[in-house]
Enzyme design. Structure first.
Site, PDB file in Angstrom:
ATOM      1  N   ASP A  44       0.857  -1.191   0.000  1.00 33.30           N
ATOM      2  CA  ASP A  44       0.000   0.000   0.000  1.00 33.30           C
ATOM      3  C   ASP A  44       0.888   1.235   0.000  1.00 33.30           C
ATOM      4  OD1 ASP A  44      -1.948   2.093   0.843  1.00 33.30           O
ATOM      5  OD2 ASP A  44      -3.250   0.375   1.216  1.00 33.30           O
ATOM      6  N   SER A  88      -6.847   1.040  -4.889  1.00 32.97           N
ATOM      7  CA  SER A  88      -7.471   2.057  -5.756  1.00 32.97           C
ATOM      8  C   SER A  88      -8.200   3.056  -4.876  1.00 32.97           C
ATOM      9  CB  SER A  88      -8.516   1.442  -6.706  1.00 32.97           C
ATOM     10  OG  SER A  88      -9.254   2.472  -7.341  1.00 32.97           O
ATOM     11  N   LYS A 104      -4.165   4.996 -13.251  1.00 28.56           N
ATOM     12  CA  LYS A 104      -2.922   4.221 -13.254  1.00 28.56           C
ATOM     13  C   LYS A 104      -3.039   2.963 -12.387  1.00 28.56           C
ATOM     14  CE  LYS A 104       1.177   6.178 -13.206  1.00 28.56           C
ATOM     15  NZ  LYS A 104       2.283   7.061 -12.774  1.00 28.56           N
ATOM     16  N   GLY A 115       0.728  -9.783 -12.963  1.00 32.20           N
ATOM     17  CA  GLY A 115       2.068 -10.307 -13.259  1.00 32.20           C
ATOM     18  C   GLY A 115       2.628 -11.049 -12.054  1.00 32.20           C
ATOM     19  N   TYR A 158     -12.533   6.433 -12.822  1.00 29.17           N
ATOM     20  CA  TYR A 158     -12.715   5.256 -11.945  1.00 29.17           C
ATOM     21  C   TYR A 158     -13.402   4.130 -12.721  1.00 29.17           C
ATOM     22  CZ  TYR A 158     -14.237   2.666  -7.736  1.00 29.17           C
ATOM     23  OH  TYR A 158     -14.466   1.707  -6.763  1.00 29.17           O
TER      24      TYR A 158
HETATM   25  P1  NAD Z   1      -9.723   2.816   0.472  1.00 25.83           P
HETATM   26  O1  NAD Z   1      -9.381   4.100  -0.172  1.00 25.83           O
HETATM   27  O2  NAD Z   1     -10.016   2.805   1.940  1.00 25.83           O
HETATM   28  O3  NAD Z   1      -8.584   1.742   0.205  1.00 25.83           O
HETATM   29  C1  NAD Z   1      -7.823   1.708  -0.970  1.00 25.83           C
HETATM   30  C2  NAD Z   1      -6.368   1.467  -0.597  1.00 25.83           C
HETATM   31  O4  NAD Z   1      -5.574   1.382  -1.783  1.00 25.83           O
HETATM   32  C3  NAD Z   1      -5.780   2.588   0.242  1.00 25.83           C
HETATM   33  O5  NAD Z   1      -5.148   2.067   1.391  1.00 25.83           O
HETATM   34  C4  NAD Z   1      -4.785   3.266  -0.691  1.00 25.83           C
HETATM   35  O6  NAD Z   1      -3.714   3.882  -0.010  1.00 25.83           O
HETATM   36  C5  NAD Z   1      -4.368   2.098  -1.574  1.00 25.83           C
HETATM   37  N1  NAD Z   1      -3.836   2.499  -2.877  1.00 25.83           N
HETATM   38  C6  NAD Z   1      -4.405   3.307  -3.811  1.00 25.83           C
HETATM   39  N2  NAD Z   1      -3.599   3.440  -4.879  1.00 25.83           N
HETATM   40  C7  NAD Z   1      -2.494   2.694  -4.629  1.00 25.83           C
HETATM   41  C8  NAD Z   1      -1.304   2.411  -5.362  1.00 25.83           C
HETATM   42  N3  NAD Z   1      -1.065   2.948  -6.567  1.00 25.83           N
HETATM   43  N4  NAD Z   1      -0.381   1.595  -4.794  1.00 25.83           N
HETATM   44  C9  NAD Z   1      -0.582   1.048  -3.571  1.00 25.83           C
HETATM   45  N5  NAD Z   1      -1.707   1.271  -2.835  1.00 25.83           N
HETATM   46  C10 NAD Z   1      -2.643   2.090  -3.356  1.00 25.83           C
HETATM   47  O7  NAD Z   1     -10.962   2.220  -0.344  1.00 25.83           O
HETATM   48  P2  NAD Z   1     -11.868   0.923  -0.057  1.00 25.83           P
HETATM   49  O8  NAD Z   1     -13.260   1.360   0.145  1.00 25.83           O
HETATM   50  O9  NAD Z   1     -11.228   0.073   0.956  1.00 25.83           O
HETATM   51  O10 NAD Z   1     -11.810   0.208  -1.474  1.00 25.83           O
HETATM   52  C11 NAD Z   1     -10.936  -0.874  -1.714  1.00 25.83           C
HETATM   53  C12 NAD Z   1     -11.184  -1.458  -3.090  1.00 25.83           C
HETATM   54  O11 NAD Z   1     -12.535  -1.913  -3.213  1.00 25.83           O
HETATM   55  C13 NAD Z   1     -10.965  -0.472  -4.233  1.00 25.83           C
HETATM   56  O12 NAD Z   1     -10.348  -1.133  -5.308  1.00 25.83           O
HETATM   57  C14 NAD Z   1     -12.368  -0.052  -4.597  1.00 25.83           C
HETATM   58  O13 NAD Z   1     -12.448   0.341  -5.951  1.00 25.83           O
HETATM   59  C15 NAD Z   1     -13.161  -1.315  -4.331  1.00 25.83           C
HETATM   60  N6  NAD Z   1     -14.568  -1.011  -4.043  1.00 25.83           N
HETATM   61  C16 NAD Z   1     -14.951  -0.515  -2.839  1.00 25.83           C
HETATM   62  C17 NAD Z   1     -16.284  -0.226  -2.614  1.00 25.83           C
HETATM   63  C18 NAD Z   1     -16.779   0.265  -1.275  1.00 25.83           C
HETATM   64  O14 NAD Z   1     -17.972   0.501  -1.136  1.00 25.83           O
HETATM   65  N7  NAD Z   1     -15.960   0.430  -0.276  1.00 25.83           N
HETATM   66  C19 NAD Z   1     -17.228  -0.416  -3.626  1.00 25.83           C
HETATM   67  C20 NAD Z   1     -16.790  -0.899  -4.857  1.00 25.83           C
HETATM   68  C21 NAD Z   1     -15.457  -1.207  -5.048  1.00 25.83           C
END
Ligand code: NAD
Ligand code: UDP
Length: 322
Positions: A44, A88, A104, A115, A158
């Site tokens: 992360d 993300s 990205k 990968g 997104y």
């Molecule tokens: P969040 O923002 O709390 O967690 C995302 C994590 O990814 C963060 O810790 C962030 O620092 C890390 N991150 C982002 N870009 C990064 C990178 N380039 N390299 C390394 N780490 C990176 O969000 P969340 O709610 O926990 O969502 C997690 C995943 O679930 C995401 O992929 C999101 O698209 C998906 N998602 C979540 C929901 C929801 O309702 N929470 C709904 C649909 C999809």
């Protein structure tokens, strides 16, 4: 001697890599995996995550944190059995501020995580989203609906990143025979959401706890269906352990309008907040509810936690952290 013993013990454990493991969902997944006896490596860069979400794991010999941007080459110096790609930005406020990082991580980051899975012979799961359906013209949303997305709109960064993520995941399955899973996650809430991430649950609860006005964007008739985090993580785990290659909706089909949701939060917090109306967000989906027949049939999964029960737990979390 101790080291040898602990290495032998660790080798017998399944190893999971969780990208985005310091975020809301990722950190809840990490706790579940450790409880199930996995060794867990979190990748992360903390761009939207919070180190406090995994601070309780410091000193746990089955846990490792690597601070890294997963759009860069991922090097892991040990065997890996499962790759869970959750990295993300996820809240509209976050990805509107970080559109390029969002594109990205959904494209280059998914490529790197795939990968890694290929190199290690690991199973791979993509955290995709209901946003692949855009502002849906089919209701409720089934997995065979292709969606209604504006690629150049504000949410395009997104939605299209996640659609690309699904496409490259299927390509790795078809071309390299990688065992892949795609979870289409619908709105999920619960403890460890960031108070200021702008999503409707933390936003309404924190405003209500402070007795400040609650801002409903648009007329409030748009709908969402909220899934409690423990249900979601249970569904994600079951999906990874299943044989299902096609995308699976994971969410709670109980649908509510945003206006009704605001009233419910006010009632459950005992708040004096007033509801105020703000202009709608561009391309805001008007309705969203998962059809979870596939998850029921193929994973034997369905959510267990009713909205009020999950909200009371979440309110408790925000009350403590306010
Ligand atoms: P969040 O923002 O709390 O967690 C995302 C994590 O990814 C963060 O810790 C962030 O620092 C890390 N991150 C982002 N870009 C990064 C990178 N380039 N390299 C390394 N780490 C990176 O969000 P969340 O709610 O926990 O969502 C997690 C995943 O679930 C995401 O992929 C999101 O698209 C998906 N998602 C979540 C929901 C929801 O309702 N929470 C709904 C649909 C999809
Ligand atoms: N919303 C709102 N007030 C807020 C935050 C969000 O009315 O303070 C609305 C938003 O316009 C959308 C819904 O609540 O219709 C859910 O928004 P959220 O940001 O939680 O995520 P989305 O489901 O749109 O990805």
């Amino acid at each position: 001697m101790n080291n040898k013993k602990s290495n032998n013990r660790q080798k017998s454990k399944p190893v999971s890599v969780v990208s985005g493991g310091a975020g809301f969902l990722g950190s809840n997944l990490v706790d579940l995996l450790l409880n199930k006896g996995h060794r867990v490596i979190v990748l992360d860069n903390l761009i939207t995550g919070n180190i406090n979400n995994i601070a309780h794991l410091a000193g746990n010999e089955d846990f490792r944190f690597i601070k890294q941007d997963v759009t860069e080459y991922i090097f892991i110096d040990e065997p890996v059995d499962y790759v869970w790609h959750f990295a993300s930005p996820a809240s509209p406020v976050d990805y509107l501020e970080l559109p390029i990082q969002t594109l990205k991580v959904g494209s280059l980051g998914t490529h790197k995580a795939l990968g890694l899975a290929r190199k290690k012979g690991a199973l791979f799961l993509l955290a995709s989203t209901s946003e692949v359906y855009g502002d849906p013209l089919v209701h409720p949303q089934r997995e065979d609906y292709w969606g209604n997305v504006n690629p150049i709109g504000l949410r395009g960064c997104y939605d299209e990143a996640k659609r690309f993520g699904e496409a490259i995941t299927m390509a790795y399955h078809r071309q390299h025979n990688l065992k892949t899973r795609i979870a289409r996650i619908f709105n999920t809430y619960g403890p460890r959401m960031r108070m200021n991430d702008g999503r409707v649950v933390p936003s309404f609860i924190t405003r209500a706890l402070k007795n400040k006005p609650i801002a409903v964007q648009g007329d409030g008739n748009q709908t969402r269906s909220f899934c409690y985090v423990s249900d979601l993580i249970d569904g994600i785990y079951k999906l990874m352990m299943s044989e299902e290659l096609l995308p699976v909706n994971i969410g709670n089909p109980q649908e509510i309008t945003i206006l009704e949701f605001a009233k419910k939060v006010i009632q459950l917090t005992g708040s004096h907040s007033k509801i105020v109306f703000k202009p709608p967000l561009p391309d805001d989906p008007r309705q969203r509810r998962p059809d979870i027949s596939r998850a029921r049939k193929r994973l034997g999964w369905e959510p267990q936690v009713p909205l009020e029960e999950g909200l009371l737990k979440t309110i408790e979390f925000f009350r403590k952290n306010l």
